[in-house]
Design an enzyme around this catalytic site. Structure first.
Site, PDB file in Angstrom:
ATOM      1  N   VAL A   1       0.835  -1.206   0.000  1.00 33.15           N
ATOM      2  CA  VAL A   1       0.000   0.000   0.000  1.00 33.15           C
ATOM      3  C   VAL A   1       0.864   1.248   0.000  1.00 33.15           C
ATOM      4  O   VAL A   1       0.586   2.238  -0.688  1.00 33.15           O
ATOM      5  CB  VAL A   1      -0.956  -0.012   1.205  1.00 33.15           C
ATOM      6  CG1 VAL A   1      -1.650   1.332   1.351  1.00 33.15           C
ATOM      7  CG2 VAL A   1      -1.982  -1.124   1.050  1.00 33.15           C
TER       8      VAL A   1
ATOM      9  N   ASP B   1      -8.744  18.206 -44.044  1.00 39.49           N
ATOM     10  CA  ASP B   1      -7.834  18.205 -42.902  1.00 39.49           C
ATOM     11  C   ASP B   1      -8.119  17.077 -41.913  1.00 39.49           C
ATOM     12  O   ASP B   1      -7.320  16.836 -41.000  1.00 39.49           O
ATOM     13  CB  ASP B   1      -7.930  19.539 -42.142  1.00 39.49           C
ATOM     14  CG  ASP B   1      -7.585  20.735 -43.005  1.00 39.49           C
ATOM     15  OD1 ASP B   1      -6.586  20.649 -43.742  1.00 39.49           O
ATOM     16  OD2 ASP B   1      -8.306  21.736 -42.954  1.00 39.49           O
TER      17      ASP B   1
ATOM     18  N   ASN C   1       5.814   8.050  -1.001  1.00 40.02           N
ATOM     19  CA  ASN C   1       5.874   6.598  -1.142  1.00 40.02           C
ATOM     20  C   ASN C   1       7.267   6.052  -0.856  1.00 40.02           C
ATOM     21  O   ASN C   1       7.426   5.020  -0.194  1.00 40.02           O
ATOM     22  CB  ASN C   1       5.422   6.190  -2.547  1.00 40.02           C
ATOM     23  CG  ASN C   1       3.952   6.468  -2.780  1.00 40.02           C
ATOM     24  OD1 ASN C   1       3.593   7.475  -3.374  1.00 40.02           O
ATOM     25  ND2 ASN C   1       3.086   5.599  -2.297  1.00 40.02           N
TER      26      ASN C   1
ATOM     27  N   ASP D   1      -3.172  24.640 -41.397  1.00 34.70           N
ATOM     28  CA  ASP D   1      -3.835  24.912 -42.659  1.00 34.70           C
ATOM     29  C   ASP D   1      -3.850  26.424 -42.874  1.00 34.70           C
ATOM     30  O   ASP D   1      -3.874  27.191 -41.904  1.00 34.70           O
ATOM     31  CB  ASP D   1      -5.268  24.355 -42.600  1.00 34.70           C
ATOM     32  CG  ASP D   1      -6.032  24.614 -43.877  1.00 34.70           C
ATOM     33  OD1 ASP D   1      -5.476  24.357 -44.953  1.00 34.70           O
ATOM     34  OD2 ASP D   1      -7.185  25.074 -43.789  1.00 34.70           O
TER      35      ASP D   1
ATOM     36  N   ASN E   1      -1.555   8.239   2.234  1.00 36.61           N
ATOM     37  CA  ASN E   1      -1.578   8.191   0.766  1.00 36.61           C
ATOM     38  C   ASN E   1      -2.803   8.845   0.150  1.00 36.61           C
ATOM     39  O   ASN E   1      -2.721   9.554  -0.856  1.00 36.61           O
ATOM     40  CB  ASN E   1      -1.499   6.734   0.296  1.00 36.61           C
ATOM     41  CG  ASN E   1      -0.073   6.235   0.247  1.00 36.61           C
ATOM     42  OD1 ASN E   1       0.843   6.933   0.655  1.00 36.61           O
ATOM     43  ND2 ASN E   1       0.117   5.029  -0.245  1.00 36.61           N
TER      44      ASN E   1
END
Length: 902
Positions: free
Chosen positions: A301, A642, A704, A348, A732
């Site tokens: 975890v 296009d 982490n 274009d 977390n």
């Protein structure tokens, strides 16, 4: 086998046009090969047989993938995989709520991705909506109106001005025909059509825009009357080829998708290594299997950033909201960030870089060159002499206003674009809004492509017949005997003829379309009387650049983004517009492009700035060649031509006002204001978003890494775990979440548009950032362990664990500040720019106080109340991550600074 024989064979394949070379063959030959007499048309029986053989005149349905497979496709990424593992793990340890939260986030992400998968189908549906519902055809010698889907090769279709073309066909009758083909070819001017075959060199194909004997599906007649033999229907038409490219073309993943997938794989590897290392050590130490499993789950975890998808989605969603306020609607979330990493914008010309409204930009009259101000069909503007003063040129431009079929209305100007430009010029010169109302037309000589001029006859107030003409300058000069000067009409001698032709040549060299005007008093309204004219003016016409596009190109260049123009227009016109916009590089035509191999194009493409006279498939080739060179390509456009390139590019940007439905559906981003500069603002937003993504990824992964190192160190030292699984989930999901989300709304840095685009292969976690993550994680682990070990000697284990848990949470608050920048002082003025972050940090601190001090929360989080002194120890320890980062940056800056010389 001949084409006619193949038509009679009911077993023949029906994938290619019956007459792919119809444009280069005589119309009679095409009619013979299709077994049709134009004056009679097909018979009912023959039409029914061909309908059975060749199918309906409609676009093919896309191959449909089962819906459940589409949904499962959304879970095919490493990051999604490890988050599914996180949900399972949370369920295993009894945290049903956390498991549900993660699952809901994943389902939302999958639903969004699933809906985006249908964009190709919507593109095809938009193409179908453009199909003409009915067509006038000649069958059995009679004119009938039939559904357009019932057209078959060989049908004779009758067309008039304003009609949309229902299929591809070869002209057999063309009376003063012009067609607007901008949506298909990018050609800004209406194309003059005739029944003559188009000459070609050997077997080399002629670009669609140059096939003057053909009409194409979904273009429109702007002038004249035509009859054509249908040579291709449905998917065999030029529009069908585009539809096929949309149906089968693959959409490249965005840079963010590639990086997040790579990050997911790395996180999965880190998690696996950490759990395996812990399990080996615990087994060697003789831990109980049940305890080992519980701690392994906690470690897994800790290694998975459960809040990452939610924060990523929030960051992109906020970017979408900000861009929508600035005129850009984002259809695919990942496109927000992808535009920030763009290195090339292929634009274009017509309607994107230019206004798609023909405008007279230069005028020669009375022996002098004049400037015409104002853009597009807005009559605000005037005619200026070389010294900048206004001049009276009403007599000179009167033929342009009278020999004209365009109309000015309260809503704008209607009619042929070139004639619209000329009637706007007349208004700018001071003529009445509708000059024809005062000078009635009594006759006319319609424009003929062969004659290259048009003339109208009018009755003046004295009862005389006056002829006004406009057309090619050289043609009019052959019919003129005089030229209008500042002193009145003068004999058109050799010197004055050269003066006129020099003026026309100057305008043509600037990429302008040149037309002359002439007038005379005639005895009667007859074509033979269009002689003895007086040349009055020469006008240079062009589709002008959007005023804001010039600045946008310059801003893009400053940001390291190259702009390349891709257009169906002629090279001279494209070069002139590119020069005005500041687009540099070689000019290459579609014919040259077709002769290049993929490798040759990839080698040369960096030096090419303008691609002129290109076909739709060329645009896709250009996009892919740039991608081969490692570029992140943004493609802008507005027409059907296009659409395939918009889909093939990393980021497709369509014009929302002038764009076709097909272009909008194929694109990732739609500009609501058709403003090219909006793209540059979107690039700035995209770069800011990427910076914020890097910030919160660094922040979350530091957490982490700190948790992994903390748990591994305790097991190696033979100490009990300082944090439980529920506490790690709290860190977390809850504690990381609000600060990380606040980091997602960081404002752009001052230098965001003064640095080059990041390399396409750059990782979110490059070596430098990974080192910073490990450094911060190591400091947090060390601080947490020191507090835990020291508190165990002075107090009980429960208090020590609570202090370690609190220290680790406070570390996150300080780490959020440290992660906001990669260079410079940690606590600079930039820390005051994000009020949301400070509010979130205060909220997190309050929640942690509740989790530790509140009796109800203590039972949930296994905590005990701490004294003020213990809180102070935790807070002081947490500040070490800021101090360490500050010292590291200062030392690195000193090493990087150049040595001072005496």
């Amino acid at each position: 086998m001949s084409q006619r024989t193949r038509l009679d064979d009911p077993t023949s394949p029906a994938r290619a046009p019956l007459r792919p070379d119809a444009y280069r063959r005589d119309a009679t030959d095409v009619a013979d090969s299709l077994a049709v007499v134009p004056a009679m048309g097909l018979t009912r029986v023959d039409a029914e047989r061909r309908a059975t053989e060749w199918g309906a005149n409609e676009l093919a349905q896309p191959a449909r993938r089962p819906q459940w497979l589409r949904l499962l496709d959304q879970f095919r990424s490493w990051l999604i995989g490890i988050l599914l593992a996180a949900a399972v793990i949370a369920g295993i340890i009894g945290e049903v709520k956390d498991a549900l939260v993660i699952t809901v986030v994943l389902l939302i992400n999958a639903t969004i991705g699933y809906l985006q998968e249908r964009r190709a189908e919507r593109s095809l549906e938009a193409l179908r909506r453009m199909l003409v519902p009915t067509a006038r055809v000649r069958r059995d010698g009679r004119v009938r109106t039939i559904p357009a889907v019932a057209l078959v090769p060989g049908d004779i279709v009758l067309l008039g001005a304003g009609d949309r073309i229902p299929a591809d066909g070869r002209l057999v009758v063309a009376e003063t025909v012009e067609a607007a083909e901008a949506a298909l070819t990018g050609e800004s001017h209406p194309v003059t059509k005739s029944t003559a075959p188009t000459a070609a060199d050997g077997d080399e194909s002629v670009p669609v825009a140059d096939r003057t004997g053909m009409l194409f599906m979904n273009t429109a007649l702007t002038r004249g009357r035509a009859e054509m033999i249908v040579t291709a229907t449905g998917m065999r038409t030029e529009v069908g080829a585009i539809a096929e490219a949309l149906r089968t073309g693959a959409e490249p993943p965005s840079p963010l998708q590639v990086q997040m997938d790579s990050l997911g794989r790395r996180l999965a590897a880190i998690s696996g290594v950490a759990v395996a290392a812990y399990a080996c050590v615990a087994l060697l130490r003789g831990d109980e299997p049940a305890d080992l499993a519980l701690r392994a789950v906690a470690l897994a975890v800790a290694a998975i950033p459960e809040g990452l998808p939610a924060v990523l989605a929030l960051t992109l969603a906020l970017g979408v909201y900000r861009m929508a306020r600035r005129g850009a609607i984002v259809k695919r979330l990942a496109s927000v960030e992808a535009l920030g990493s763009a290195t090339v914008v292929c634009s274009d010309k017509t309607g994107t870089l230019t206004m798609n409204e023909m405008t007279v930009r230069a005028l020669w009259a009375a022996g002098c060159d004049h400037e015409v101000t104002g853009e597009g069909y807005d009559t605000t503007g005037t005619v200026l002499a070389a010294d900048g003063t206004g001049v009276d040129v009403r007599d000179a431009v009167l033929p342009f206003g009278l020999c004209n079929d365009a109309r000015r209305t309260p809503e704008g100007v209607t009619g042929d674009p070139t004639e619209a430009a000329l009637i706007v010029l007349a208004a700018k010169a001071g003529l009445d809004a509708e000059p024809r109302g005062h000078v009635p037309r009594t006759g006319e000589v319609p424009f003929d492509p062969a004659a290259k001029y048009m003339a109208t006859f009018h009755r003046d107030t004295d009862g005389r017949t006056v002829v006004h003409a406009k057309g090619a300058v050289d043609v009019l000069l052959d019919r003129c005997t005089h030229v209008l000067t500042e002193h009145g009409p003068a004999l058109l001698d050799t010197e004055r003829r050269r003066e006129v032709t020099d003026a026309a040549r100057r305008m043509g060299g600037q990429g302008l379309r040149v037309l002359g005007a002439a007038t005379a008093t005639a005895g009667r309204a007859h074509p033979d009387e269009v002689r003895g004219l007086t040349l009055t003016a020469v006008a240079g016409i062009a589709d002008p650049p959007r005023p804001e596009a010039r600045d946008a190109v310059a801003l893009a260049r400053e940001a390291g983004v190259t702009v390349k123009m891709i257009t169906g227009d002629h090279a001279d016109t494209a070069t002139a517009i590119a020069r005005e916009l500041g687009i540099t590089g070689e000019v290459v035509s579609g014919a040259e492009l077709a002769r290049m191999s993929d490798d040759e194009l990839a080698d040369r493409i960096e030096d090419i700035g303008v691609f002129a006279r290109v076909a739709p498939e060329h645009k896709v080739t250009i996009v892919r060649a740039l991608a081969r060179r490692g570029h992140i390509v943004a493609m802008t456009g507005d027409g059907v031509n296009d659409a395939a390139a918009l889909r093939a590019a990393h980021i497709g940007v369509a014009m929302g006002v002038t764009g076709t439905d097909v272009a909008k559906e194929a694109a990732d981003i739609v500009l609501t204001d058709d403003d090219f500069s909006t793209i540059v603002r979107a690039v700035r937003e995209g770069r800011s978003i990427y910076d914020n993504i890097v910030t919160f990824v660094r922040f979350q992964l530091s957490t982490n890494v700190g948790a992994i190192l903390t748990l591994l160190a305790t097991v190696l030292a033979g100490m009990p775990a300082p944090m439980s699984a529920i506490q790690l989930l709290w860190v977390n999901i809850i504690m990381d979440g609000p600060p990380a989300m606040a980091l997602a709304v960081d404002p752009p840095g001052d230098n965001v548009m003064r640095r080059p685009p990041r390399p396409s292969g750059e990782r979110i976690l490059n070596a430098r950032r990974l080192a910073a993550v490990i450094r911060s994680g190591a400091v947090m682990a060390a601080g947490t362990l020191v507090v835990f070990a020291g508190a165990r000697h002075l107090t009980d284990t429960a208090t020590a664990a609570t202090m370690a848990f609190t220290t680790f949470v406070l570390f996150q608050l300080c780490n959020a500040l440290a992660a906001r920048s990669e260079d410079g002082p940690v606590l600079g003025r930039h820390q005051l720019h994000n009020r949301t972050l400070w509010i979130c940090l205060a909220a997190v601190l309050t929640l942690q106080v509740v989790a530790v001090q509140a009796p109800v929360a203590q039972g949930v989080f296994d905590t005990v109340a701490l004294s003020p002194a213990q809180w102070a120890i935790c807070l002081a320890t947490a500040f070490t991550v800021l101090l360490t980062e500050h010292v590291w940056r200062a030392a690195h800056a000193r090493r990087a600074a150049p040595a001072l010389t005496p």
